[in-house]
Design a protein around this motif. Sequence first.
Motif, PDB file in Angstrom:
ATOM      1  N   GLY A   1     -56.649  25.867 -21.393  1.00  0.00           N
ATOM      2  CA  GLY A   1     -56.036  27.137 -20.995  1.00  0.00           C
ATOM      3  C   GLY A   1     -56.708  28.357 -21.585  1.00  0.00           C
ATOM      4  N   LEU A   2     -57.783  28.139 -22.345  1.00  0.00           N
ATOM      5  CA  LEU A   2     -58.476  29.251 -23.002  1.00  0.00           C
ATOM      6  C   LEU A   2     -59.772  29.587 -22.268  1.00  0.00           C
ATOM      7  CD1 LEU A   2     -57.899  28.100 -26.704  1.00  0.00           C
ATOM      8  CD2 LEU A   2     -56.551  29.723 -25.347  1.00  0.00           C
TER       9      LEU A   2
ATOM     10  N   PRO B   1     -46.711  22.173 -14.141  1.00  0.00           N
ATOM     11  CA  PRO B   1     -46.492  22.626 -15.522  1.00  0.00           C
ATOM     12  C   PRO B   1     -46.587  21.425 -16.463  1.00  0.00           C
ATOM     13  CG  PRO B   1     -44.422  22.613 -14.294  1.00  0.00           C
ATOM     14  CD  PRO B   1     -45.499  22.286 -13.324  1.00  0.00           C
ATOM     15  N   CYS B   2     -47.790  21.227 -17.000  1.00  0.00           N
ATOM     16  CA  CYS B   2     -48.037  20.099 -17.892  1.00  0.00           C
ATOM     17  C   CYS B   2     -49.143  20.479 -18.864  1.00  0.00           C
ATOM     18  CB  CYS B   2     -48.406  18.851 -17.102  1.00  0.00           C
ATOM     19  SG  CYS B   2     -49.995  18.962 -16.268  1.00  0.00           S
TER      20      CYS B   2
ATOM     21  N   MET C   1     -52.198  19.465 -19.096  1.00  0.00           N
ATOM     22  CA  MET C   1     -53.562  19.569 -18.559  1.00  0.00           C
ATOM     23  C   MET C   1     -53.724  20.730 -17.586  1.00  0.00           C
ATOM     24  SD  MET C   1     -55.046  15.742 -18.153  1.00  0.00           S
ATOM     25  CE  MET C   1     -56.720  16.351 -17.965  1.00  0.00           C
ATOM     26  N   ASN C   2     -52.744  21.579 -17.471  1.00  0.00           N
ATOM     27  CA  ASN C   2     -52.815  22.720 -16.572  1.00  0.00           C
ATOM     28  C   ASN C   2     -53.452  23.888 -17.320  1.00  0.00           C
ATOM     29  OD1 ASN C   2     -52.312  25.023 -15.022  1.00  0.00           O
ATOM     30  ND2 ASN C   2     -50.375  24.245 -14.268  1.00  0.00           N
ATOM     31  N   GLY C   3     -54.679  24.213 -16.962  1.00  0.00           N
ATOM     32  CA  GLY C   3     -55.373  25.341 -17.566  1.00  0.00           C
ATOM     33  C   GLY C   3     -55.262  26.603 -16.742  1.00  0.00           C
ATOM     34  N   VAL C   4     -54.346  26.613 -15.766  1.00  0.00           N
ATOM     35  CA  VAL C   4     -54.207  27.741 -14.849  1.00  0.00           C
ATOM     36  C   VAL C   4     -52.894  28.487 -15.074  1.00  0.00           C
ATOM     37  CG1 VAL C   4     -54.181  28.403 -12.414  1.00  0.00           C
ATOM     38  CG2 VAL C   4     -55.639  26.520 -13.168  1.00  0.00           C
ATOM     39  N   PHE C   5     -51.807  27.734 -15.308  1.00  0.00           N
ATOM     40  CA  PHE C   5     -50.494  28.333 -15.549  1.00  0.00           C
ATOM     41  C   PHE C   5     -49.865  27.698 -16.790  1.00  0.00           C
ATOM     42  CE2 PHE C   5     -50.925  28.583 -10.881  1.00  0.00           C
ATOM     43  CZ  PHE C   5     -50.803  29.952 -10.719  1.00  0.00           C
ATOM     44  N   SER C   6     -49.160  28.496 -17.556  1.00  0.00           N
ATOM     45  CA  SER C   6     -48.402  27.966 -18.682  1.00  0.00           C
ATOM     46  C   SER C   6     -47.177  27.225 -18.152  1.00  0.00           C
ATOM     47  CB  SER C   6     -47.950  29.103 -19.611  1.00  0.00           C
ATOM     48  OG  SER C   6     -46.899  29.834 -18.999  1.00  0.00           O
ATOM     49  N   ASN C   7     -46.456  26.590 -19.033  1.00  0.00           N
ATOM     50  CA  ASN C   7     -45.226  25.900 -18.623  1.00  0.00           C
ATOM     51  C   ASN C   7     -44.191  26.867 -18.051  1.00  0.00           C
ATOM     52  OD1 ASN C   7     -46.235  23.413 -19.235  1.00  0.00           O
ATOM     53  ND2 ASN C   7     -45.284  23.329 -21.248  1.00  0.00           N
ATOM     54  N   LEU C   8     -44.343  28.156 -18.347  1.00  0.00           N
ATOM     55  CA  LEU C   8     -43.449  29.176 -17.799  1.00  0.00           C
ATOM     56  C   LEU C   8     -44.083  29.899 -16.606  1.00  0.00           C
ATOM     57  CD1 LEU C   8     -42.177  30.632 -21.179  1.00  0.00           C
ATOM     58  CD2 LEU C   8     -41.014  28.994 -19.678  1.00  0.00           C
ATOM     59  N   TYR C   9     -45.170  29.352 -16.089  1.00  0.00           N
ATOM     60  CA  TYR C   9     -45.915  29.876 -14.948  1.00  0.00           C
ATOM     61  C   TYR C   9     -46.571  31.228 -15.212  1.00  0.00           C
ATOM     62  CZ  TYR C   9     -44.092  25.953 -12.382  1.00  0.00           C
ATOM     63  OH  TYR C   9     -43.786  24.679 -11.977  1.00  0.00           O
ATOM     64  N   ASP C  10     -46.817  31.540 -16.475  1.00  0.00           N
ATOM     65  CA  ASP C  10     -47.656  32.697 -16.789  1.00  0.00           C
ATOM     66  C   ASP C  10     -49.097  32.303 -16.504  1.00  0.00           C
ATOM     67  OD1 ASP C  10     -45.546  34.325 -17.732  1.00  0.00           O
ATOM     68  OD2 ASP C  10     -45.601  33.293 -19.665  1.00  0.00           O
TER      69      ASP C  10
END
Length: 178
Positions: free
Chosen positions: A74-75, A104-105, A107-116
């Motif tokens: 995510g960085l 929202p997991c 391995m998601n480097g696109v959205f945080s668990n809160l969809y930010d």
Amino acid sequence: TFLKAVKEREIPLDFYSYHHYGKDPKEMYNTVLKGEEALSEAGLDNNTFTILNEWNYVRGWDADDWKYSLEQEGLLKGSSFIAGTMAICQNSSLGMLMYYDFRPCRMNGVFSNLYDRLKGYYSFVMFRDLKRLGTWIPTTRIVDDSFYSCAATDGKNSGVMLTYFTDDDTYPSKDITL
């Protein structure tokens, strides 16, 4: 192998999908080439649609490398990996490149668990904008093989996506002139 059995039985193959997790966009490209080779060896390379249906940055699967991978996805490193992979795979016969994972997991480097939105989101935005221009412009490697680029034009407007990626955290920064 499966592909040879398909060819021998004359079963039509609509698509061929595979996945790869790695620490370098060049690994993803090599996986695409291996997929093409497997189809060719089986005599199925003419009209088979190919899909790299799961891919993401993974330095390694042991505890420390896995933890590091999840932190980086995510960085900026994860975002650069996404852009580099999309750019290098654009210059192949691959039909579809499907990032894992948008849920929202971890391995998601696109959205945080809160969809930010995370940094990886913007690699997809850049690629979308190039797609909207319509015509892909092949690019050549610049400086060294740690730079990845993809360009497009609509005949009047042009755009380029450029990223610098290396998995080596001690690799020096570089100044370039375009």
